[in-house]
Design a protein around this motif. Structure first.
Motif, short mmCIF file in Angstrom:
data_model
loop_
_atom_site.label_atom_id
_atom_site.label_comp_id
_atom_site.label_asym_id
_atom_site.label_seq_id
_atom_site.Cartn_x
_atom_site.Cartn_y
_atom_site.Cartn_z
N TYR A 177 0.48 -1.14 -0.22
CA TYR A 177 -0.11 0.33 -0.14
C TYR A 177 1.05 1.06 0.08
O TYR A 177 1.99 1.59 0.63
CB TYR A 177 -0.94 0.21 1.38
N PHE A 178 0.91 2.29 -0.72
CA PHE A 178 1.07 3.11 -0.80
C PHE A 178 0.45 4.79 -0.27
O PHE A 178 1.14 5.88 -0.58
CB PHE A 178 1.53 4.11 -2.45
N GLY A 225 -3.12 4.26 -3.39
CA GLY A 225 -2.82 3.51 -4.42
C GLY A 225 -2.05 2.06 -3.69
O GLY A 225 -1.34 2.15 -2.78
N MET A 226 -1.87 0.52 -4.39
CA MET A 226 -1.18 0.10 -3.78
C MET A 226 -0.46 -0.55 -5.84
O MET A 226 -0.77 -1.01 -6.13
CB MET A 226 -1.67 -0.78 -3.31
N TRP A 227 0.91 -0.99 -5.08
CA TRP A 227 1.17 -2.26 -5.64
C TRP A 227 0.98 -3.73 -5.78
O TRP A 227 1.07 -4.18 -4.45
CB TRP A 227 2.88 -2.01 -5.76
N LYS A 256 0.51 -3.22 -13.14
CA LYS A 256 -0.18 -3.07 -12.13
C LYS A 256 0.01 -2.92 -10.88
O LYS A 256 -0.42 -3.43 -9.38
CB LYS A 256 1.49 -4.49 -11.27
N TYR A 257 0.24 -1.27 -11.19
CA TYR A 257 -0.84 -0.93 -10.12
C TYR A 257 -1.78 -0.48 -9.91
O TYR A 257 -2.52 -0.55 -11.20
CB TYR A 257 -0.24 0.85 -10.23
N VAL A 258 -2.42 -1.10 -8.55
CA VAL A 258 -3.61 -0.29 -8.89
C VAL A 258 -4.21 0.07 -8.02
O VAL A 258 -3.95 0.19 -7.09
CB VAL A 258 -5.00 -1.58 -7.86
#
Length: 493
Positions: free
Chosen positions: A12-13, A34-36, A58-60
């Motif tokens: 998680y970002f 965002g999360m990877w 792959k970034y959600v």
């Protein structure tokens, strides 16, 4: 956890900083969480997009709806009940006229329907995390979730937790006298598991490339019954047209041999599209950018007894005209829907309105898959952005629904438009008492992956006394919801 025994793993970002908006061009008005996603099961991603998430490679990411300059509402079309509008019929007629007689329209009729800009998410700032938890063999991951009833009253055993080997869990004291847990599946021999995976692999290979033609509609009992979408797609096409159009479905992740063989031709079309339609400079649409955002995917290739023959996962639907690629639709096939990720096409054919044409073909494709998998009945068009007039065209594929950003309930778009005319951000759900049915209730049950061990956050927090990440984990957990948080692994370094 997927039926094959694998987990979704994310990092998680957060989302405190603003970025340039690809819709209104505001320099720092685009806000999103965002999360990877290192890997993700198709069911987990289905549940995430039903909570307003969307992937780019792959970034959600999930727009912060009440803060971002251009709120983006997840939109879905009821594929089975879809009927083409007059504009849709004109587009299909135009394409079929070109195929049968070679007549190319002079002007585009869907000007402004170019689709998602690539920088609608802050792509330049999205890079894979330095550490890769996937270097860990899934077979080496220890799962201690089943032993937590002796440690914490906040955590209960997960029915679908992966059984750890006796060697890996020798430090866990077994409870005497209880025998096998009747709620857990029987242990299986490694040989049987390998055999099943090999059979699934062979099945996927057979399904890597599928040439798709709309199924003929059933005969009508009454001449007054309107024509189906499938009939309009094939209408006026002679048996021997001047131009031949073939639609091929190839698996992009993991890449099939057919995808690899056509990769360069597909990339060249993408590059021309980005430069001509989105005015990218020649050095921007690089091969690495193309791979990162339109080829790489966290979704696992999965099959299911009640699923479609092609399986689930990420695909490219290629449009071959007289032996060359002229357009590509990037798709995810999920348990309940076909989700459109992106479309690019050769600029020489822009007057054919290929954006509209491909969407209609994808709706017909969804209808065909639904015959094999009854619950796969929706076509997701990504985000509907009412505050951006160029993005309103997605609302023309009806009947369709928008996702309420507060309750995550679906609301008919007809009921939403008046609210969005008043304010760019709206709750949408008219029931003031309604709430989020999958709201976070127990943070302790959130699953984390720490040092090759799967554990609930409650156990992780005890191990990491003095850890200051609770606020961040709670924010992540509230965004993905209670059911997802108990399945998806949040990676902690």
């Amino acid at each position: 956890m997927a039926a094959g025994g694998s987990y979704s793993i994310v990092e998680y970002f957060g989302g405190d900083d603003g970025y340039r908006c690809g819709y209104c061009k505001h320099e720092n008005g685009n806000f999103s969480h965002g999360m990877w996603s290192h890997t993700m099961t198709v069911q987990d991603y289905q549940d995430l997009i039903d909570r307003g998430w969307r992937r780019s490679g792959k970034y959600v990411y999930k727009p912060i709806m009440n803060k971002t300059c251009c709120p983006q509402y997840t939109i879905r079309c009821h594929a089975l009940n879809f009927h083409p509008s007059k504009t849709h019929k004109k587009t299909l007629k135009r394409v079929n006229k070109f195929l049968s007689k070679g007549e190319m329209p002079v002007e585009r009729c869907d000007e402004g329907h170019e689709g998602e800009p690539m920088n609608s998410v802050h792509e330049e700032d999205v890079r894979p995390p330095p550490e890769d938890p996937l270097k860990i063999d899934h077979g080496e991951i220890q799962d201690i979730t089943t032993s937590l009833d002796t440690e914490s009253s906040n955590s209960t055993p997960r029915e679908d937790a992966a059984p750890a080997s006796a060697e890996k869990t020798s430090n866990v004291t077994a409870k005497p006298g209880k025998g096998a847990d009747p709620n857990r599946p029987l242990c299986r021999k490694a040989k049987d598991i390998r055999k099943e995976k090999r059979l699934q692999k062979e099945q996927l290979k057979q399904q890597e490339t599928v040439s798709y033609s709309p199924s003929p509609a059933p005969s009508k009992s009454s001449s007054n019954q309107p024509k189906s979408l499938e009939e309009f797609i094939t209408e006026y096409l002679p048996n021997d047209p001047l131009h031949r159009l073939e639609v091929r479905l190839v698996r992009s992740s993991p890449p099939s041999p057919q995808f690899k063989a056509s990769f360069d031709a597909s990339y060249q079309v993408y590059k021309l599209y980005q430069m001509a339609i989105h005015k990218d400079p020649p050095d921007k649409p690089t091969e690495s950018q193309f791979k990162r955002f339109l080829c790489d995917s966290p979704l696992e290739a999965e099959t299911a007894p009640d699923g479609p023959d092609v399986g689930y996962g990420s695909f490219h639907q290629q449009y071959w005209l007289d032996g060359r690629i002229v357009a590509v639709g990037v798709l995810d096939i999920l348990p309940s829907c076909v989700s459109s990720v992106y479309l690019y096409y050769h600029p020489d054919f822009s007057s054919l309105s290929l954006g509209t044409y491909s969407a209609l073909r994808e709706i017909a494709f969804t209808r065909q898959l639904q015959k094999q998998s009854p619950k796969l009945a929706y076509y997701y068009l990504g985000f509907y952005v009412h505050s951006c007039p160029k993005m309103r065209y997605k609302g023309q594929y009806r009947p369709s629904d928008l996702l309420c950003p507060e309750t995550y309930a679906w609301v008919s778009i007809e009921r939403c438009i008046s609210r969005l005319e008043i304010s760019a951000y709206s709750r949408l759900n008219e029931n003031a008492q309604a709430g989020d049915a999958l709201a976070l209730k127990d943070l302790g049950r959130a699953l984390v992956l720490h040092r090759r061990t799967v554990m609930p956050y409650a156990a992780y927090a005890r191990k990491r006394k003095g850890s200051n990440d609770e606020k961040e984990v709670e924010q992540y957990a509230s965004l993905v919801g209670q059911s997802c948080v108990e399945r998806i692994l949040l990676y902690r370094a």
